[in-house]
Design a protein around this motif. Structure first.
Motif, PDB file in Angstrom:
ATOM      1  N   MET A  84       0.815  -1.152  -0.173  1.00 30.60           N
ATOM      2  CA  MET A  84      -0.049  -0.146   0.138  1.00 30.60           C
ATOM      3  C   MET A  84       0.945   1.246   0.038  1.00 30.60           C
ATOM      4  O   MET A  84       0.409   2.171  -0.495  1.00 30.60           O
ATOM      5  N   LEU A  85       1.897   1.301   0.703  1.00 28.42           N
ATOM      6  CA  LEU A  85       3.055   2.441   0.823  1.00 28.42           C
ATOM      7  C   LEU A  85       3.322   2.722  -0.648  1.00 28.42           C
ATOM      8  O   LEU A  85       3.629   3.862  -0.979  1.00 28.42           O
ATOM      9  N   ARG A  86       3.674   1.827  -1.401  1.00 27.17           N
ATOM     10  CA  ARG A  86       4.176   1.870  -2.889  1.00 27.17           C
ATOM     11  C   ARG A  86       2.777   2.659  -3.837  1.00 27.17           C
ATOM     12  O   ARG A  86       3.250   3.676  -4.490  1.00 27.17           O
ATOM     13  N   TYR A  87       1.837   1.986  -3.627  1.00 28.30           N
ATOM     14  CA  TYR A  87       0.562   2.648  -4.011  1.00 28.30           C
ATOM     15  C   TYR A  87       0.535   4.411  -3.638  1.00 28.30           C
ATOM     16  O   TYR A  87       0.330   4.972  -4.542  1.00 28.30           O
ATOM     17  N   PHE A  88       0.599   4.519  -2.182  1.00 31.48           N
ATOM     18  CA  PHE A  88       0.385   5.752  -1.725  1.00 31.48           C
ATOM     19  C   PHE A  88       1.525   6.690  -2.524  1.00 31.48           C
ATOM     20  O   PHE A  88       1.157   7.906  -2.938  1.00 31.48           O
ATOM     21  N   ASP A  89       2.659   6.225  -2.381  1.00 31.66           N
ATOM     22  CA  ASP A  89       3.537   7.069  -2.971  1.00 31.66           C
ATOM     23  C   ASP A  89       3.510   7.587  -4.658  1.00 31.66           C
ATOM     24  O   ASP A  89       3.629   8.708  -5.276  1.00 31.66           O
ATOM     25  N   ARG A 122       0.912   9.432   4.866  1.00 34.20           N
ATOM     26  CA  ARG A 122       1.587   8.439   4.569  1.00 34.20           C
ATOM     27  C   ARG A 122       2.046   7.714   5.820  1.00 34.20           C
ATOM     28  O   ARG A 122       2.380   6.473   5.735  1.00 34.20           O
ATOM     29  N   SER A 123       1.895   8.208   6.898  1.00 29.63           N
ATOM     30  CA  SER A 123       2.417   7.462   8.212  1.00 29.63           C
ATOM     31  C   SER A 123       1.415   6.273   8.334  1.00 29.63           C
ATOM     32  O   SER A 123       2.077   5.547   9.124  1.00 29.63           O
ATOM     33  N   PHE A 124       0.278   6.368   7.978  1.00 22.16           N
ATOM     34  CA  PHE A 124      -0.392   5.218   8.362  1.00 22.16           C
ATOM     35  C   PHE A 124       0.061   4.157   7.578  1.00 22.16           C
ATOM     36  O   PHE A 124      -0.130   2.885   7.947  1.00 22.16           O
ATOM     37  N   PHE A 125       0.656   4.288   6.336  1.00 19.94           N
ATOM     38  CA  PHE A 125       0.826   2.939   5.426  1.00 19.94           C
ATOM     39  C   PHE A 125       2.252   2.784   5.786  1.00 19.94           C
ATOM     40  O   PHE A 125       2.705   1.684   5.553  1.00 19.94           O
ATOM     41  N   GLU A 126       3.174   3.677   6.528  1.00 23.42           N
ATOM     42  CA  GLU A 126       4.255   3.164   6.824  1.00 23.42           C
ATOM     43  C   GLU A 126       4.468   2.283   8.095  1.00 23.42           C
ATOM     44  O   GLU A 126       4.967   1.409   8.096  1.00 23.42           O
ATOM     45  N   ASP A 127       3.134   2.330   8.834  1.00 20.80           N
ATOM     46  CA  ASP A 127       3.178   1.514   9.997  1.00 20.80           C
ATOM     47  C   ASP A 127       2.368   0.282   9.702  1.00 20.80           C
ATOM     48  O   ASP A 127       2.637  -0.668  10.447  1.00 20.80           O
ATOM     49  N   SER A 128       1.503   0.358   8.845  1.00 23.00           N
ATOM     50  CA  SER A 128       0.632  -1.009   8.600  1.00 23.00           C
ATOM     51  C   SER A 128       0.208  -1.250   7.236  1.00 23.00           C
ATOM     52  O   SER A 128       0.063  -0.067   6.251  1.00 23.00           O
TER      53      SER A 128
END
Length: 134
Positions: free
Chosen positions: A1-6, A40-46
């Protein structure tokens, strides 16, 4: 998800965290003062969230019935644009011509903009459907 977020941030979308397997954004002020670092912090953690994008600069156009989807496809024709499938139908994304547009429905076609969000791929619907780019 982090990759998609970015990736979404890179192309100009404003992604937000959505409760897993729902369409419900995290927090009461999810559509106020968007900040990439905050969300982004949401997706960095989970990875335990769905992903949404804020609408306003972008309008999500969706047919709410089979007939509305047929009409919508006739109206859009071959105009290239991003689109994705959800559990119910196809979502069509366009730059909005009206920054004040919030929500409007005509002939079963829903236009959602400012103060709304759309759940986007690779999120999962409660029924198990995975949202997919087309």
């Amino acid at each position: 998800m982090l990759r998609y977020f970015d990736g979404y941030v890179k192309i100009g979308f404003k992604p937000i965290a959505i409760y897993k397997n729902t369409k419900c954004p995290i927090g009461k002020k999810w559509n106020k003062n968007w900040s990439a670092s905050y969300w982004r912090s949401f997706f960095e953690d989970s990875n335990d969230f769905n992903l949404g994008i804020l609408l306003g600069d972008i309008v999500d156009v969706e047919g709410d019935t089979a007939e509305a989807n047929i009409l919508l496809n006739k109206l859009i024709g071959n105009v290239p644009h991003p689109k994705f499938s959800s559990s119910k139908s196809i979502h069509h994304l366009f730059l909005t011509p009206d920054q004040k547009l919030t929500r409007f429905t005509c002939d079963g076609i829903e236009f959602r903009g400012h103060n709304h969000q759309s759940v986007v791929p690779p999120s999962n619907h409660l029924d198990g459907t995975t949202y997919k780019w087309l």
